[in-house]
Design a protein around this motif. Structure first.
Motif, PDB file in Angstrom:
ATOM      1  N   THR A 310      -9.740 -18.795   3.513  1.00 54.27           N
ATOM      2  CA  THR A 310     -10.900 -18.785   4.394  1.00 54.27           C
ATOM      3  C   THR A 310     -10.963 -17.462   5.150  1.00 54.27           C
ATOM      4  OG1 THR A 310      -9.757 -19.696   6.320  1.00 54.27           O
ATOM      5  CG2 THR A 310     -10.661 -21.285   4.701  1.00 54.27           C
ATOM      6  N   LEU A 311     -12.105 -17.186   5.734  1.00 56.52           N
ATOM      7  CA  LEU A 311     -12.247 -15.941   6.493  1.00 56.52           C
ATOM      8  C   LEU A 311     -11.280 -15.910   7.674  1.00 56.52           C
ATOM      9  CD1 LEU A 311     -13.732 -13.283   6.862  1.00 56.52           C
ATOM     10  CD2 LEU A 311     -15.512 -14.504   8.130  1.00 56.52           C
ATOM     11  N   GLU A 312     -11.122 -17.027   8.357  1.00 55.76           N
ATOM     12  CA  GLU A 312     -10.208 -17.072   9.492  1.00 55.76           C
ATOM     13  C   GLU A 312      -8.767 -16.791   9.051  1.00 55.76           C
ATOM     14  OE1 GLU A 312     -12.448 -19.373   8.694  1.00 55.76           O
ATOM     15  OE2 GLU A 312     -13.920 -18.973  10.283  1.00 55.76           O
ATOM     16  N   GLN A 313      -8.362 -17.417   7.945  1.00 59.69           N
ATOM     17  CA  GLN A 313      -7.013 -17.181   7.431  1.00 59.69           C
ATOM     18  C   GLN A 313      -6.845 -15.728   6.977  1.00 59.69           C
ATOM     19  OE1 GLN A 313      -7.190 -20.085   4.308  1.00 59.69           O
ATOM     20  NE2 GLN A 313      -6.088 -21.662   5.483  1.00 59.69           N
ATOM     21  N   GLY A 314      -7.840 -15.224   6.273  1.00 57.36           N
ATOM     22  CA  GLY A 314      -7.759 -13.874   5.733  1.00 57.36           C
ATOM     23  C   GLY A 314      -7.700 -12.811   6.808  1.00 57.36           C
ATOM     24  N   LEU A 315      -8.476 -12.973   7.878  1.00 62.36           N
ATOM     25  CA  LEU A 315      -8.436 -11.990   8.954  1.00 62.36           C
ATOM     26  C   LEU A 315      -7.088 -12.019   9.672  1.00 62.36           C
ATOM     27  CD1 LEU A 315     -12.048 -12.279  10.425  1.00 62.36           C
ATOM     28  CD2 LEU A 315     -11.101 -10.408   9.063  1.00 62.36           C
ATOM     29  N   GLU A 316      -6.528 -13.202   9.877  1.00 59.11           N
ATOM     30  CA  GLU A 316      -5.187 -13.296  10.467  1.00 59.11           C
ATOM     31  C   GLU A 316      -4.166 -12.569   9.594  1.00 59.11           C
ATOM     32  OE1 GLU A 316      -3.626 -14.960  13.087  1.00 59.11           O
ATOM     33  OE2 GLU A 316      -5.377 -15.875  14.052  1.00 59.11           O
ATOM     34  N   LYS A 317      -4.204 -12.835   8.279  1.00 53.53           N
ATOM     35  CA  LYS A 317      -3.259 -12.211   7.355  1.00 53.53           C
ATOM     36  C   LYS A 317      -3.443 -10.694   7.343  1.00 53.53           C
ATOM     37  CE  LYS A 317      -3.242 -14.342   3.257  1.00 53.53           C
ATOM     38  NZ  LYS A 317      -1.930 -14.864   2.817  1.00 53.53           N
ATOM     39  N   THR A 318      -4.696 -10.251   7.399  1.00 57.10           N
ATOM     40  CA  THR A 318      -4.977  -8.813   7.346  1.00 57.10           C
ATOM     41  C   THR A 318      -4.501  -8.111   8.599  1.00 57.10           C
ATOM     42  OG1 THR A 318      -6.903  -9.224   5.929  1.00 57.10           O
ATOM     43  CG2 THR A 318      -6.809  -7.102   7.068  1.00 57.10           C
ATOM     44  N   VAL A 319      -4.787  -8.666   9.768  1.00 54.32           N
ATOM     45  CA  VAL A 319      -4.305  -8.069  11.014  1.00 54.32           C
ATOM     46  C   VAL A 319      -2.779  -8.023  11.013  1.00 54.32           C
ATOM     47  CG1 VAL A 319      -4.143  -8.359  13.515  1.00 54.32           C
ATOM     48  CG2 VAL A 319      -6.347  -8.676  12.359  1.00 54.32           C
ATOM     49  N   ASP A 320      -2.139  -9.101  10.602  1.00 53.63           N
ATOM     50  CA  ASP A 320      -0.675  -9.120  10.527  1.00 53.63           C
ATOM     51  C   ASP A 320      -0.150  -8.005   9.632  1.00 53.63           C
ATOM     52  OD1 ASP A 320      -0.268 -11.238  12.263  1.00 53.63           O
ATOM     53  OD2 ASP A 320      -0.195 -12.756  10.676  1.00 53.63           O
ATOM     54  N   TRP A 321      -0.821  -7.797   8.504  1.00 52.41           N
ATOM     55  CA  TRP A 321      -0.359  -6.784   7.553  1.00 52.41           C
ATOM     56  C   TRP A 321      -0.453  -5.388   8.166  1.00 52.41           C
ATOM     57  CZ3 TRP A 321      -1.750  -2.390   4.971  1.00 52.41           C
ATOM     58  CH2 TRP A 321      -0.927  -2.017   3.903  1.00 52.41           C
ATOM     59  N   TYR A 322      -1.565  -5.075   8.829  1.00 47.96           N
ATOM     60  CA  TYR A 322      -1.701  -3.748   9.433  1.00 47.96           C
ATOM     61  C   TYR A 322      -0.737  -3.555  10.598  1.00 47.96           C
ATOM     62  CZ  TYR A 322      -5.541  -2.225   6.538  1.00 47.96           C
ATOM     63  OH  TYR A 322      -6.278  -1.819   5.454  1.00 47.96           O
ATOM     64  N   LEU A 323      -0.490  -4.606  11.354  1.00 47.62           N
ATOM     65  CA  LEU A 323       0.477  -4.494  12.436  1.00 47.62           C
ATOM     66  C   LEU A 323       1.880  -4.210  11.905  1.00 47.62           C
ATOM     67  CD1 LEU A 323      -0.625  -7.412  14.812  1.00 47.62           C
ATOM     68  CD2 LEU A 323      -0.935  -4.950  15.172  1.00 47.62           C
ATOM     69  N   GLY A 324       2.179  -4.701  10.713  1.00 50.21           N
ATOM     70  CA  GLY A 324       3.510  -4.532  10.147  1.00 50.21           C
ATOM     71  C   GLY A 324       3.671  -3.373   9.197  1.00 50.21           C
ATOM     72  N   HIS A 325       2.597  -2.599   8.969  1.00 46.96           N
ATOM     73  CA  HIS A 325       2.677  -1.526   7.968  1.00 46.96           C
ATOM     74  C   HIS A 325       2.095  -0.210   8.478  1.00 46.96           C
ATOM     75  CE1 HIS A 325       3.313  -5.076   5.442  1.00 46.96           C
ATOM     76  NE2 HIS A 325       3.915  -4.270   4.599  1.00 46.96           N
ATOM     77  N   GLU A 326       2.489   0.168   9.679  1.00 45.46           N
ATOM     78  CA  GLU A 326       2.010   1.437  10.228  1.00 45.46           C
ATOM     79  C   GLU A 326       2.439   2.610   9.359  1.00 45.46           C
ATOM     80  OE1 GLU A 326       2.162   4.052  14.391  1.00 45.46           O
ATOM     81  OE2 GLU A 326       2.909   1.985  14.343  1.00 45.46           O
ATOM     82  N   GLU A 327       3.610   2.492   8.727  1.00 44.82           N
ATOM     83  CA  GLU A 327       4.087   3.586   7.875  1.00 44.82           C
ATOM     84  C   GLU A 327       3.172   3.808   6.679  1.00 44.82           C
ATOM     85  OE1 GLU A 327       5.212   0.087   5.620  1.00 44.82           O
ATOM     86  OE2 GLU A 327       5.273   0.555   7.764  1.00 44.82           O
ATOM     87  N   TRP A 328       2.375   2.794   6.310  1.00 39.33           N
ATOM     88  CA  TRP A 328       1.424   2.951   5.206  1.00 39.33           C
ATOM     89  C   TRP A 328       0.132   3.597   5.685  1.00 39.33           C
ATOM     90  CZ3 TRP A 328      -3.549   1.177   4.326  1.00 39.33           C
ATOM     91  CH2 TRP A 328      -4.048   1.393   3.031  1.00 39.33           C
ATOM     92  N   TRP A 329      -0.462   3.059   6.765  1.00 41.93           N
ATOM     93  CA  TRP A 329      -1.798   3.531   7.151  1.00 41.93           C
ATOM     94  C   TRP A 329      -1.811   4.814   7.967  1.00 41.93           C
ATOM     95  CZ3 TRP A 329      -2.268   3.656  12.393  1.00 41.93           C
ATOM     96  CH2 TRP A 329      -1.648   2.668  13.172  1.00 41.93           C
ATOM     97  N   ARG A 330      -0.741   5.091   8.675  1.00 45.25           N
ATOM     98  CA  ARG A 330      -0.741   6.280   9.533  1.00 45.25           C
ATOM     99  C   ARG A 330      -1.000   7.569   8.741  1.00 45.25           C
ATOM    100  NH1 ARG A 330      -1.531   6.574  14.794  1.00 45.25           N
ATOM    101  NH2 ARG A 330       0.039   4.960  15.218  1.00 45.25           N
ATOM    102  N   PRO A 331      -0.310   7.817   7.608  1.00 43.30           N
ATOM    103  CA  PRO A 331      -0.567   9.066   6.866  1.00 43.30           C
ATOM    104  C   PRO A 331      -1.961   9.131   6.233  1.00 43.30           C
ATOM    105  CG  PRO A 331       1.549   8.102   6.250  1.00 43.30           C
ATOM    106  CD  PRO A 331       0.814   7.068   7.026  1.00 43.30           C
ATOM    107  N   LEU A 332      -2.587   7.975   6.023  1.00 48.06           N
ATOM    108  CA  LEU A 332      -3.886   7.962   5.347  1.00 48.06           C
ATOM    109  C   LEU A 332      -5.055   8.196   6.292  1.00 48.06           C
ATOM    110  CD1 LEU A 332      -3.436   4.960   2.883  1.00 48.06           C
ATOM    111  CD2 LEU A 332      -3.130   7.399   2.440  1.00 48.06           C
ATOM    112  N   GLN A 333      -4.830   8.067   7.588  1.00 48.99           N
ATOM    113  CA  GLN A 333      -5.939   8.204   8.525  1.00 48.99           C
ATOM    114  C   GLN A 333      -6.581   9.581   8.460  1.00 48.99           C
ATOM    115  OE1 GLN A 333      -4.075   6.636  12.239  1.00 48.99           O
ATOM    116  NE2 GLN A 333      -5.919   5.371  12.316  1.00 48.99           N
TER     117      GLN A 333
END
Length: 344
Positions: A310-333
């Protein structure tokens, strides 16, 4: 199956690669590694002996011929594309070259290979596209596979052109194709220039969270791992020449998405002020389609597929993923840069 997946280092393509390897398929990942691609997206899959990477641009026909001859795939899953609407407004040429000319090269390389192999009945060319080719909806109605094409951006026009080429190669040359058009994807490994990752990362940085217009544009949101599952279902079980719309059955206004993410962050990463206080309305995108919505009845009734998140589940999972993977998104910004698409 041995799957040749183009764009497999991108957002949706990498989800397909990861799922395909988990399902026991062999994968040949063909990617040019443009700005939005990242091999870290497939780091887990790359440890499998069934995974191969080919650093190839789909605009290079000779390189594609070599890949087909070397790997002899059972099916092609063609996801490689330029996909950011704002970038297409500022630089439409790249979208025509990759999405139209690149798809032409893929079709011709696949046709030559298929013919040389004696036209095996089991071969498939799966073309992955977007619901944006259908244009915009009013407050009611949904896109079906029979909705007339009416693209409104250079991006969606280039994808519409590629869709038409695929259909023509099936009708004219008999190439065994299947086609899919999806709604807006979101989830892990989403390049930080699209709405949901932008909201998360701007919120965390304490910067203004930009919302185009009044935020009333409506999209049907599809969790990317659900989409990968649907695509693998279609390439294996879809009827030749058939098109399938893939939706998340999760319609929401952009402003509702933004406010929901802010509320999730208030719980998971609280600070003195509410994250929603950072929401800033900015000038709308030129030609911004009002509403997209998918009627998924065909894939549901013919192939038995439905989204599981569901959208509610997916947004929770997505926010959790970004909170836990700064090493992935930081270089791509830095690759994403600032806002685009205002030149029109």
């Amino acid at each position: 199956m041995k799957l040749l997946i183009t764009g497999g280092a991108g957002f949706i393509g990498s989800a397909v690669v990861r799922q395909a390897i988990r399902d026991g398929h062999a994968v040949v990942n063909v990617d040019a590694l443009t700005y939005a691609a990242c091999l870290d997206n497939v780091a887990d899959a790359a440890t499998s002996p069934d995974y191969t990477f080919e650093h190839v641009d789909i605009r290079d026909r000779a390189a594609l011929d070599r890949v087909f001859a070397a790997h002899r795939p059972d099916a092609v899953m063609h996801l490689a594309a330029e996909s950011h609407v704002d970038r297409s407004i500022d630089g439409p040429g790249d979208f025509v070259q990759t999405n139209v000319i690149g798809t032409f090269n893929m079709l011709e390389a696949a046709r030559a290979y298929w013919t040389a192999q004696g036209r095996p009945e089991g071969f498939r060319f799966h073309h992955i596209s977007t619901d944006e080719v259908f244009g915009t909806l009013g407050e009611t109605g949904q896109f079906t596979e029979d909705t007339p094409y009416a693209p409104n951006s250079p991006y969606s026009a280039s994808k519409a052109g590629s869709d038409h080429l695929v259909r023509a190669w099936h009708e004219t040359y008999g190439l065994p194709v299947v086609m899919t058009n999806c709604s807006n994807n979101y989830g892990p490994y989403h390049f930080p220039e699209k709405l949901i990752p932008v909201v998360i990362l701007k919120a965390l940085a304490g910067e203004p969270i930009p919302v185009y217009g009044k935020g009333e544009n409506v999209r049907d949101w599809l969790y990317v791992e659900d989409h990968a599952d649907a695509l693998l279902t279609v390439v294996q079980n879809g009827a030749v020449g058939r098109s399938y719309n893939i939706g998340g059955e999760n319609e929401a206004r952009n402003i509702d998405i933004v406010q929901t993410i802010c509320a999730i962050l208030d719980r998971k990463r609280p600070k003195d002020a509410a994250y929603a206080d950072q929401i800033t309305f900015v000038t709308d995108r030129p030609g911004h389609d009002l509403r997209y919505a998918i009627d998924p009845e065909r894939i549901r009734t013919e192939l038995g597929w439905r989204p599981s998140v569901t959208l509610e589940q997916g947004l929770e999972k997505t926010v959790d993923w970004y909170l836990g993977h700064e090493e992935w998104w930081r270089p791509l910004q830095a690759r994403a840069g600032g806002r685009l698409g205002t030149k029109a």
